[in-house]
Design an enzyme around this catalytic site. Sequence first.
Site, mmCIF file in Angstrom:
data_model
loop_
_atom_site.group_PDB
_atom_site.id
_atom_site.type_symbol
_atom_site.label_atom_id
_atom_site.label_comp_id
_atom_site.label_asym_id
_atom_site.label_seq_id
_atom_site.Cartn_x
_atom_site.Cartn_y
_atom_site.Cartn_z
ATOM 1 N N ASP A 176 -101.628 61.083 -44.150
ATOM 2 C CA ASP A 176 -102.947 61.278 -43.550
ATOM 3 C C ASP A 176 -103.972 60.653 -44.487
ATOM 4 O O ASP A 176 -103.659 60.347 -45.645
ATOM 5 C CB ASP A 176 -103.236 62.777 -43.345
ATOM 6 C CG ASP A 176 -104.292 63.029 -42.279
ATOM 7 O OD1 ASP A 176 -103.918 63.175 -41.104
ATOM 8 O OD2 ASP A 176 -105.490 63.064 -42.619
ATOM 9 N N TYR A 199 -110.904 52.309 -26.552
ATOM 10 C CA TYR A 199 -109.785 53.230 -26.729
ATOM 11 C C TYR A 199 -108.707 52.961 -25.683
ATOM 12 O O TYR A 199 -107.511 52.893 -26.001
ATOM 13 C CB TYR A 199 -110.285 54.675 -26.616
ATOM 14 C CG TYR A 199 -109.204 55.717 -26.817
ATOM 15 C CD1 TYR A 199 -108.844 56.132 -28.099
ATOM 16 C CD2 TYR A 199 -108.552 56.295 -25.732
ATOM 17 C CE1 TYR A 199 -107.864 57.084 -28.296
ATOM 18 C CE2 TYR A 199 -107.564 57.247 -25.916
ATOM 19 C CZ TYR A 199 -107.228 57.636 -27.196
ATOM 20 O OH TYR A 199 -106.243 58.581 -27.386
ATOM 21 N N LYS A 250 -104.721 51.795 -26.260
ATOM 22 C CA LYS A 250 -103.564 52.565 -25.814
ATOM 23 C C LYS A 250 -102.722 51.807 -24.790
ATOM 24 O O LYS A 250 -101.503 51.987 -24.727
ATOM 25 C CB LYS A 250 -104.022 53.919 -25.261
ATOM 26 C CG LYS A 250 -104.610 54.849 -26.321
ATOM 27 C CD LYS A 250 -103.609 55.126 -27.436
ATOM 28 C CE LYS A 250 -104.146 56.133 -28.453
ATOM 29 N NZ LYS A 250 -103.154 56.467 -29.506
ATOM 30 N N ASP A 253 -103.931 54.663 -45.498
ATOM 31 C CA ASP A 253 -104.659 54.060 -44.390
ATOM 32 C C ASP A 253 -103.653 53.215 -43.622
ATOM 33 O O ASP A 253 -103.171 52.196 -44.125
ATOM 34 C CB ASP A 253 -105.792 53.191 -44.932
ATOM 35 C CG ASP A 253 -106.547 52.430 -43.849
ATOM 36 O OD1 ASP A 253 -106.178 52.540 -42.655
ATOM 37 O OD2 ASP A 253 -107.500 51.715 -44.197
ATOM 38 N N VAL A 254 -103.309 53.637 -42.400
ATOM 39 C CA VAL A 254 -102.259 52.938 -41.653
ATOM 40 C C VAL A 254 -102.667 51.538 -41.226
ATOM 41 O O VAL A 254 -101.819 50.753 -40.803
ATOM 42 C CB VAL A 254 -101.799 53.744 -40.418
ATOM 43 C CG1 VAL A 254 -101.171 55.064 -40.834
ATOM 44 C CG2 VAL A 254 -102.946 53.956 -39.431
ATOM 45 N N ASN A 311 -98.417 58.436 -35.132
ATOM 46 C CA ASN A 311 -99.375 59.287 -34.440
ATOM 47 C C ASN A 311 -100.824 59.022 -34.813
ATOM 48 O O ASN A 311 -101.727 59.326 -34.030
ATOM 49 C CB ASN A 311 -99.041 60.757 -34.734
ATOM 50 C CG ASN A 311 -100.149 61.693 -34.335
ATOM 51 O OD1 ASN A 311 -100.349 61.983 -33.161
ATOM 52 N ND2 ASN A 311 -100.912 62.176 -35.315
#
Length: 263
Positions: free
Chosen positions: A50, A169, A173, A76-77, A103
């Site tokens: 996280d 967004y 997705k 940080d992904v 996620n």
Amino acid sequence: MSSVDSNHTMPTQDARLAGRVALVTGAGAGIGRACALGFARAGAKIAACDISSDALELLAAELRAMGTSVYTATADVSAASDVASLFNGAAETLGPIDIALNNAGIASPLRPLAATREDDFDRVMGVNLKGVWLCMREALRHMEPRQAGVIINMASAMSFKSYPGSGLYTASKHAVAGLTKNTAVEYAQKGIRVNALCPGNVLTPLLELSVSQEVLDQLAAGHPVGRLGTPEEIAACATFLASEDSKFMTGALLSVDGGWTAL
């Protein structure tokens, strides 16, 4: 920064993931936290990532209290170096990664497309799409030599639908859904399954911070079941996808949305 607790996972009533290593991004709150706890209850060792070290500390304490082996890392992904360090550290500490739940995600401001800004686009795509891509790529690099593994992406009901003002967004997705399906086909004969969960509106801190109570009520009313989902309901489906119960599933976009996309 990272930390580890090397306790062995205690036997649990649900042993579907016993002895397996599950990596969860965005594990500090909401759906990610519920999934990490759900995987642990099914017997998995947990690698949790996280951006909030405080949230990770709280999660790790709860997992350790369950007897779960835990590795945590703030990361940080959207940064390739952080993602590589996360996966390498988890594998060195807990063992080969069996399950990767991508996620981590963020919302975008509700604005008509003409009013969106470049920094809005870069931030949303950086986490929701680039972050998933980087984590999938790293997971595959770890899993392919073993010819085994499960990747679960967090897509959304917005992978199928739209909502006024949510263009960025929604686009992110939709892209996650496409990336999931394409990668599943590429790796279907290499022992790696790739699926995505597509939740409806779930009552998480992310959603509560993103919209007003009036909008929350409207979203709940838009689901045929008449309410928002819970993180634990999504976690139950994630555990199913992570387990051998779903071993004939790959390339699936599993709707968990109270009937919303059936409308």
